[in-house]
Design a protein around this motif. Structure first.
Motif, PDB file in Angstrom:
ATOM      1  N   ASN A 117       0.978  -1.235  -0.020  1.00 12.22           N
ATOM      2  CA  ASN A 117      -0.095   0.039  -0.007  1.00 12.22           C
ATOM      3  C   ASN A 117       0.868   1.169   0.110  1.00 12.22           C
ATOM      4  O   ASN A 117       1.550   1.547   0.900  1.00 12.22           O
ATOM      5  CB  ASN A 117      -0.808   0.097   1.330  1.00 12.22           C
ATOM      6  N   GLN A 143      -8.926  -6.716   7.308  1.00 11.45           N
ATOM      7  CA  GLN A 143      -9.904  -5.949   7.903  1.00 11.45           C
ATOM      8  C   GLN A 143      -8.971  -5.240   9.160  1.00 11.45           C
ATOM      9  O   GLN A 143      -9.444  -4.350   9.478  1.00 11.45           O
ATOM     10  CB  GLN A 143     -10.980  -6.924   8.604  1.00 11.45           C
ATOM     11  N   ILE A 146      -7.356  -2.116   7.830  1.00  8.31           N
ATOM     12  CA  ILE A 146      -8.430  -1.133   7.436  1.00  8.31           C
ATOM     13  C   ILE A 146      -8.818  -0.585   8.777  1.00  8.31           C
ATOM     14  O   ILE A 146      -8.809   0.811   8.931  1.00  8.31           O
ATOM     15  CB  ILE A 146      -9.389  -1.621   6.632  1.00  8.31           C
ATOM     16  N   ASN A 147      -9.242  -1.292   9.734  1.00  8.85           N
ATOM     17  CA  ASN A 147     -10.051  -0.941  10.968  1.00  8.85           C
ATOM     18  C   ASN A 147      -8.922  -0.317  11.875  1.00  8.85           C
ATOM     19  O   ASN A 147      -9.148   0.770  12.493  1.00  8.85           O
ATOM     20  CB  ASN A 147     -10.780  -2.023  11.528  1.00  8.85           C
ATOM     21  N   HIS A 150      -5.928   1.882   9.991  1.00  9.68           N
ATOM     22  CA  HIS A 150      -6.525   3.156   9.049  1.00  9.68           C
ATOM     23  C   HIS A 150      -6.071   3.237   7.792  1.00  9.68           C
ATOM     24  O   HIS A 150      -5.780   4.243   7.411  1.00  9.68           O
ATOM     25  CB  HIS A 150      -6.275   4.412   9.894  1.00  9.68           C
ATOM     26  N   CYS A 151      -5.782   2.008   7.003  1.00  9.85           N
ATOM     27  CA  CYS A 151      -5.582   2.098   5.648  1.00  9.85           C
ATOM     28  C   CYS A 151      -6.969   1.977   4.992  1.00  9.85           C
ATOM     29  O   CYS A 151      -7.887   1.485   5.227  1.00  9.85           O
ATOM     30  CB  CYS A 151      -4.748   0.581   5.341  1.00  9.85           C
ATOM     31  N   ASN A 152      -6.501   2.405   3.754  1.00 12.13           N
ATOM     32  CA  ASN A 152      -7.817   2.461   2.983  1.00 12.13           C
ATOM     33  C   ASN A 152      -7.566   1.389   2.031  1.00 12.13           C
ATOM     34  O   ASN A 152      -6.630   1.191   1.150  1.00 12.13           O
ATOM     35  CB  ASN A 152      -7.510   3.968   1.860  1.00 12.13           C
ATOM     36  N   PRO A 153      -8.738   0.580   1.941  1.00  8.02           N
ATOM     37  CA  PRO A 153      -8.562  -0.638   0.994  1.00  8.02           C
ATOM     38  C   PRO A 153      -8.423  -0.400  -0.298  1.00  8.02           C
ATOM     39  O   PRO A 153      -7.935  -1.300  -1.107  1.00  8.02           O
ATOM     40  CB  PRO A 153     -10.065  -1.363   1.111  1.00  8.02           C
TER      41      PRO A 153
END
Length: 252
Positions: A117, A143, A146-147, A150-153
């Motif tokens: 990423n 998940q 992301i949660n 705080h990564c953007n999928p």
């Protein structure tokens, strides 16, 4: 050193080692299945030299077909690189935000997943055999990223490496049922009435898990080389004493 490079740009280098009949133990990279640990360490040193890093930049885990993952830091550098005893225990996926760490995953039919990423600077590897897939290790790790991280999928790029093909991945009803219970794998399975076996596409199931996490399908690539059928593949199903590929990614 026989390797297949998937990414090599200013930020990342990633790929996999290949079986090589001319190399020590056919270029086996795994200390937990080898004739001589020295041979494997020699192979790993050659790989590191090829990639212009040091063998102590590697981070390896004790893979147990779990759904456990670990955030690697600079303190983990070299764990499992030269001794199996120092590998991170009971862990089947690694991710890091650090530069100069080579994250490693070992497979011989199981699905290796490599991802990066650029926006958040995170990289990772996942070992997803069929047990890891039904435990949804890939979905759970994304998940978490992301949660919790705080990564953007939308920013992930995923490469699903060479693995056992659907043609060669025959299973009985008990394994079929575990995939069926996932609720989204039926499209990736078929039944062979002549052999009374089910055939599962583990790579496509893992791809679906990436998509369920919100990763765009056009950001996911698959190496469709079958580890059983390819001369460059290590296959546990073909040979119970098989060596292992090392799938890797490092942030430069």
């Amino acid at each position: 050193m026989k390797t297949k490079i998937y990414y090599n740009n200013e930020q990342f280098i990633a790929g996999t080692t290949l079986k090589d009949m001319t190399a020590l133990e056919q270029n086996n990279m795994a200390l937990h299945v080898c004739t001589s640990p020295d041979n494997v360490i020699n192979n790993r040193k050659k790989l590191a030299a090829t990639l212009q890093c040091d063998v102590n930049d590697l981070i390896c885990t004790e893979q147990t077909h779990s759904a456990n993952f670990h955030r690697a830091t600079l303190a983990d550098k070299g764990l499992g690189a030269l001794q199996q005893e120092t590998a991170i225990p009971n862990t089947d996926a690694l991710y890091t935000f650090e530069k100069g760490l080579m994250l490693c995953s070992f497979t011989a039919d199981c699905v290796p997943v490599i991802f990066y990423n650029e926006q958040q600077g995170v990289i990772g590897v996942i070992h997803s055999g069929w047990q890891g897939t039904v435990k949804e290790i890939t979905l759970q790790l994304f998940q978490h990223l992301i949660n919790t991280e705080h990564c953007n999928p939308q920013d992930f790029h995923v490469h699903i490496g060479m693995a056992l093909s659907q043609q060669k991945f025959e299973v009985d009803a008990d394994v079929y049922e575990k995939f069926h219970r996932l609720g989204y794998a039926d499209d990736f399975m078929y039944y062979n009435a002549q052999t009374t076996k089910y055939h599962i596409d583990n790579q496509q199931t893992v791809k679906k898990q990436c998509e369920l996490a919100g990763i765009p399908s056009h950001h996911i690539t698959i190496d469709q080389t079958c580890t059983f059928l390819s001369d460059e593949g290590f296959s546990y199903r073909q040979d119970k004493k098989s060596g292992r590929h090392l799938s890797f990614i490092m942030r430069k």
